[in-house]
Enzyme design. Structure first.
Site, PDB file in Angstrom:
ATOM      1  N   TYR A  35       8.982  41.133  -9.714  1.00 26.57           N
ATOM      2  CA  TYR A  35       8.735  42.221 -10.663  1.00 26.57           C
ATOM      3  C   TYR A  35       7.692  43.235 -10.185  1.00 26.57           C
ATOM      4  O   TYR A  35       7.010  43.872 -11.007  1.00 26.57           O
ATOM      5  CB  TYR A  35       8.335  41.649 -12.028  1.00 26.57           C
ATOM      6  CG  TYR A  35       9.466  40.841 -12.655  1.00 26.57           C
ATOM      7  CD1 TYR A  35      10.462  41.459 -13.418  1.00 26.57           C
ATOM      8  CD2 TYR A  35       9.558  39.474 -12.451  1.00 26.57           C
ATOM      9  CE1 TYR A  35      11.507  40.729 -13.955  1.00 26.57           C
ATOM     10  CE2 TYR A  35      10.601  38.725 -12.984  1.00 26.57           C
ATOM     11  CZ  TYR A  35      11.573  39.359 -13.738  1.00 26.57           C
ATOM     12  OH  TYR A  35      12.615  38.632 -14.269  1.00 26.57           O
ATOM     13  N   HIS A  57      28.261  45.211 -23.202  1.00 27.80           N
ATOM     14  CA  HIS A  57      27.173  44.671 -22.382  1.00 27.80           C
ATOM     15  C   HIS A  57      27.635  44.482 -20.931  1.00 27.80           C
ATOM     16  O   HIS A  57      26.971  44.928 -19.983  1.00 27.80           O
ATOM     17  CB  HIS A  57      26.693  43.330 -22.965  1.00 27.80           C
ATOM     18  CG  HIS A  57      25.705  42.610 -22.089  1.00 27.80           C
ATOM     19  ND1 HIS A  57      24.344  42.769 -22.222  1.00 27.80           N
ATOM     20  CD2 HIS A  57      25.886  41.747 -21.045  1.00 27.80           C
ATOM     21  CE1 HIS A  57      23.723  42.034 -21.294  1.00 27.80           C
ATOM     22  NE2 HIS A  57      24.629  41.405 -20.579  1.00 27.80           N
ATOM     23  N   GLU A  58      28.757  43.822 -20.765  1.00 25.97           N
ATOM     24  CA  GLU A  58      29.237  43.525 -19.410  1.00 25.97           C
ATOM     25  C   GLU A  58      29.548  44.805 -18.639  1.00 25.97           C
ATOM     26  O   GLU A  58      29.268  44.891 -17.443  1.00 25.97           O
ATOM     27  CB  GLU A  58      30.475  42.613 -19.462  1.00 25.97           C
ATOM     28  CG  GLU A  58      30.211  41.226 -20.039  1.00 25.97           C
ATOM     29  CD  GLU A  58      29.065  40.482 -19.368  1.00 25.97           C
ATOM     30  OE1 GLU A  58      28.825  40.702 -18.169  1.00 25.97           O
ATOM     31  OE2 GLU A  58      28.382  39.702 -20.050  1.00 25.97           O
ATOM     32  N   HIS A  67      26.687  46.229 -16.680  1.00 26.14           N
ATOM     33  CA  HIS A  67      26.505  45.677 -15.331  1.00 26.14           C
ATOM     34  C   HIS A  67      27.475  46.339 -14.350  1.00 26.14           C
ATOM     35  O   HIS A  67      27.122  46.681 -13.222  1.00 26.14           O
ATOM     36  CB  HIS A  67      26.800  44.173 -15.317  1.00 26.14           C
ATOM     37  CG  HIS A  67      25.810  43.327 -16.076  1.00 26.14           C
ATOM     38  ND1 HIS A  67      24.463  43.356 -15.822  1.00 26.14           N
ATOM     39  CD2 HIS A  67      25.981  42.404 -17.067  1.00 26.14           C
ATOM     40  CE1 HIS A  67      23.847  42.481 -16.625  1.00 26.14           C
ATOM     41  NE2 HIS A  67      24.742  41.899 -17.387  1.00 26.14           N
ATOM     42  N   TRP A  96      11.140  21.237 -25.020  1.00 26.45           N
ATOM     43  CA  TRP A  96      12.118  22.267 -25.419  1.00 26.45           C
ATOM     44  C   TRP A  96      11.962  22.586 -26.906  1.00 26.45           C
ATOM     45  O   TRP A  96      11.839  23.737 -27.319  1.00 26.45           O
ATOM     46  CB  TRP A  96      13.530  21.759 -25.112  1.00 26.45           C
ATOM     47  CG  TRP A  96      14.667  22.610 -25.575  1.00 26.45           C
ATOM     48  CD1 TRP A  96      15.436  22.420 -26.690  1.00 26.45           C
ATOM     49  CD2 TRP A  96      15.189  23.777 -24.924  1.00 26.45           C
ATOM     50  NE1 TRP A  96      16.409  23.384 -26.777  1.00 26.45           N
ATOM     51  CE2 TRP A  96      16.283  24.221 -25.699  1.00 26.45           C
ATOM     52  CE3 TRP A  96      14.855  24.471 -23.754  1.00 26.45           C
ATOM     53  CZ2 TRP A  96      17.033  25.349 -25.345  1.00 26.45           C
ATOM     54  CZ3 TRP A  96      15.608  25.592 -23.404  1.00 26.45           C
ATOM     55  CH2 TRP A  96      16.683  26.020 -24.195  1.00 26.45           C
ATOM     56  N   HIS A 145      22.667  29.198 -19.289  1.00 23.31           N
ATOM     57  CA  HIS A 145      21.834  29.662 -18.176  1.00 23.31           C
ATOM     58  C   HIS A 145      21.017  28.548 -17.519  1.00 23.31           C
ATOM     59  O   HIS A 145      20.522  28.736 -16.414  1.00 23.31           O
ATOM     60  CB  HIS A 145      20.924  30.793 -18.666  1.00 23.31           C
ATOM     61  CG  HIS A 145      21.707  31.955 -19.230  1.00 23.31           C
ATOM     62  ND1 HIS A 145      22.404  31.872 -20.419  1.00 23.31           N
ATOM     63  CD2 HIS A 145      21.924  33.199 -18.760  1.00 23.31           C
ATOM     64  CE1 HIS A 145      23.013  33.015 -20.659  1.00 23.31           C
ATOM     65  NE2 HIS A 145      22.744  33.841 -19.675  1.00 23.31           N
TER      66      HIS A 145
HETATM   67  O1  X8Z Z   1      24.373  35.848 -20.907  1.00 19.97           O
HETATM   68  C1  X8Z Z   1      24.444  36.935 -21.461  1.00 19.97           C
HETATM   69  C2  X8Z Z   1      25.545  37.906 -21.072  1.00 19.97           C
HETATM   70  C3  X8Z Z   1      25.911  37.809 -19.658  1.00 19.97           C
HETATM   71  S1  X8Z Z   1      24.694  38.452 -18.606  1.00 19.97           S
HETATM   72  C4  X8Z Z   1      26.771  37.629 -21.907  1.00 19.97           C
HETATM   73  N1  X8Z Z   1      23.587  37.243 -22.458  1.00 19.97           N
HETATM   74  C5  X8Z Z   1      22.562  36.315 -22.899  1.00 19.97           C
HETATM   75  C6  X8Z Z   1      23.163  35.095 -23.560  1.00 19.97           C
HETATM   76  O2  X8Z Z   1      24.337  35.123 -23.912  1.00 19.97           O
HETATM   77  O3  X8Z Z   1      22.458  34.107 -23.737  1.00 19.97           O
HETATM   78  C7  X8Z Z   1      23.551  38.500 -23.187  1.00 19.97           C
HETATM   79  C8  X8Z Z   1      22.516  38.306 -24.256  1.00 19.97           C
HETATM   80  C9  X8Z Z   1      21.729  37.091 -23.882  1.00 19.97           C
HETATM   81 ZN    ZN Z   2      24.334  40.432 -18.773  1.00 21.49          ZN
END
Ligand code: X8Z
Ligand code: ZN
Length: 606
Positions: A216, A375-376, A379, A476, A504
């Site tokens: 960053y 959103h997509e 990108h 958590w 994630h």
């Molecule tokens: O993962 C995502 C996108 C893909 S970059 C759908 N988002 C986060 C999630 O779903 O947890 C967008 C908002 C937060």
């Molecule tokens: Zn995203």
């Protein structure tokens, strides 16, 4: 996959070669540094396709074979990366290196979120674990009889229960069923953390979290302070929303909520309580005043997944952005295939750094997915805008910028725009209608803020050792409670691995980016509205069709990561600092209303 620093999964677009090592550096002078970086850029271009293609098939055809292919491709790429990072150390302290070359050198070691040990056995072990975790998430199901597929429910089905039913027991059952699918990931995750820490250490970082925070353009310590500062700015707004929501939920489920002021994790309408939009019917300030039922309108207008994507493309086109390439529609995965497991979590990919862009989604005809498409595409246009830069600069100014582009466009899906495209009833502008629209936005954007911050606070703790494997789950839930004021209603234990139930974590995508994006998108929107000549309150602005705003946005996208994010932000906004005043301005009417509603209520949690 989002290249390099903002990559979406595994080893991201590590992009580095499987080919022969670069010629060893002759004399470490400025000219040699230029040649070194030029060679790295060429190497990325030459080898990028192999890795991203393996990643693409591993997520769109989950099976043992593609798991092997992607692990191997990542193994080769990470091994090249380690060798190149080592070579780049020869330029430390060399005088006269140009700023662009120096930036290339600095960005090189941030090419992956999965730093790997050089030891070949450990490297192979790491890439195999990563592939296994990703595949486990994608194929996660809750089955009463695993031998009978018809007794299984996947994430879509379990999420639908949470979103559409306000039935306490049914929601609890669906919530628990999904969270339990992650139990088996724990052992792999413990080892994964050990291995990435070893890799980060070899690259000169204290641990993998320290490395993540190094991306960053400031010190890792300053970055942590920065996220705390931003959270403090928005915390009062979140707390007022939490208080109001809890009070309404208490009425909906009399006597069922814990007395400590928290909201039960399974009744927010979302598997992770990360957004609460599904609760809008319960929480809308003035029922009957607005028709914001986009779900119903999409179905009524018989939208298809492709039509939804085209509708989103039209928004970007209206700003003067170029059309999506034909291959985008041919090669994207827009719906869940019936015959195989895929990673349905939405993502945007650049397969070759020169126009083979795709999205991977399992689109259902509903508002949430409609918004995710916007959103997509953010990108995707970022990729297209910076494709002409050298590969090392083909990333976001920082990863929060990448996440904020499409989200900024989402802010323009005002009731006015939705009515214009036939997806919402025309609403007479009134104070009541404004508050309804603000509530709906806040349930998505404000409810998200603490969630966006806590995920990586958990991982930073795992990586720096302050959270031990024996406390993974407890830590958590401590963070969930601390930040969100959300708590599970049933006991969760260390037999569970609830972080693994969020994409994630097994996907190894850093998460602080989304927190930053939720602050930045309002800053972007404020500037774009200014460029569009809009004079009213921020929440009423839509830049749909405005070429001046579009040109300003595109100019930012074209910069990629070729300069510091502070410089890029300054060019757009006049100020090189992230700042939550824009989101606070945006939600000022709702915040005032929430404070009014909460008067006399007991707010906060223990
Ligand atoms: O993962 C995502 C996108 C893909 S970059 C759908 N988002 C986060 C999630 O779903 O947890 C967008 C908002 C937060
Ligand atoms: Zn995203």
């Amino acid at each position: 996959m989002i290249p390099v620093r903002s990559a979406l999964a595994l080893a991201l677009a590590i992009g580095l070669s499987a080919g022969a090592p670069l010629a060893s550096v002759q004399a470490a002078d400025a000219a040699a540094a230029d040649s070194f970086i030029a060679a790295i850029n060429k190497e990325i271009r030459d080898n990028y396709v192999e890795v991203t293609a393996a990643q693409w098939v591993s997520e769109t055809y989950i099976n043992g074979d593609t798991e092997v292919l992607v692990a191997k491709a990542n193994e080769r790429a990470l091994s090249r990366l380690s060798a190149n990072v080592d070579k780049s150390k020869e330029f430390a302290g060399v005088k006269g290196i140009s700023p662009a070359t120096q930036r290339g050198i600095d960005l090189l070691k941030l090419q992956t979120a999965m730093p790997a040990p050089k030891d070949p056995a450990k490297l192979a072990e790491l890439t195999q674990i990563a592939s296994r975790l990703n595949a486990a998430y994608g194929s996660g199901k809750s089955c009463t009889d695993p031998a009978k597929p018809e007794t299984c429910r996947n994430l879509d089905q379990l999420s639908k229960t949470l979103a559409e039913n306000r039935d306490w027991d049914a929601d609890l059952e669906a919530w628990t069923a999904w969270h339990n699918t992650a139990r088996g990931m724990r052992k792999d995750y413990v080892r994964f953390a050990e291995l990435v820490n070893e890799g980060a250490h070899e690259m000169g970082y204290a641990n993998a979290g320290d490395m993540w925070r190094a991306g960053y353009d400031m010190s890792a310590a300053d970055f942590r302070t920065e996220t705390d500062r931003l959270w403090r700015q928005v915390e009062p707004l979140y707390k007022d929303l939490q208080c109001y929501a809890r009070h309404k939920l208490e009425k909906q489920y009399p006597g069922k909520l814990a007395a400590d002021g928290t909201i039960p994790a399974h009744i927010t309408g979302n598997m992770w309580s990360q957004d609460w939009v599904a609760l809008y019917p319960l929480l809308q300030p003035y029922p009957g005043v607005s028709n914001l039922d986009v779900d119903a309108a999409l179905k009524e207008k018989q939208y298809t997944p492709v039509a939804m994507v085209q509708r989103a493309e039209d928004f970007y086109s209206s700003l003067g952005f170029p059309p999506l390439p034909k291959s985008f529609y041919e090669k994207s995965q827009l719906t869940r295939p019936a015959d195989r497991d895929v990673v349905c979590h939405a993502s945007a990919w650049d397969l070759n750094l020169e126009g083979d862009v795709r999205i991977k989604m399992c689109i259902n005809i509903n508002e949430e997915d409609f918004r995710t498409i916007y959103h997509e595409l953010g990108h995707i246009y970022y990729y297209l805008a910076y494709n002409k830069l050298p590969p090392l600069f083909q990333t976001g100014a920082h990863d929060g910028f990448h996440e904020a582009i499409g989200d900024t466009i989402q802010l323009n899906l005002t009731p006015g725009y939705l009515a214009q495209i036939g997806l919402a009833g025309a609403t007479k502008p009134s104070k009541e209608a404004v508050l309804n629209a603000q509530m709906k936005q806040a349930l998505e954007k404000v409810a998200f803020l603490p969630f966006g911050k806590l995920i990586d606070e958990w991982r930073w703790g795992v990586f720096d050792g302050s959270i031990k494997p024996a406390d993974y789950n407890a830590a958590w839930w401590t963070l969930k409670k601390k930040y969100q004021g959300v708590a599970p209603i049933v006991a969760r234990t260390e037999a569970d691995f609830d972080p693994g139930a969020k994409y994630h974590v097994p996907g190894n995508t850093p998460y602080m980016r989304y927190f930053l994006a939720h602050i930045l998108q309002f800053q972007f929107q404020r500037e774009l509205c200014k460029a569009a000549g809009f004079k009213g309150p921020l929440h009423e602005c839509s830049i749909y069709g405005n070429k001046a705003a579009g040109a300003k946005f595109w100019a930012m996208l074209e910069k990629g990561s070729g300069q510091t994010w502070q410089a890029t932000l300054k060019e757009l906004t006049g100020k090189g600092e992230m700042d939550a005043s824009a989101i606070l301005d945006y939600f000022a009417p709702l915040h005032a209303w929430l404070k009014q509603q909460n008067k006399g209520q007991h707010c906060g949690w223990e």
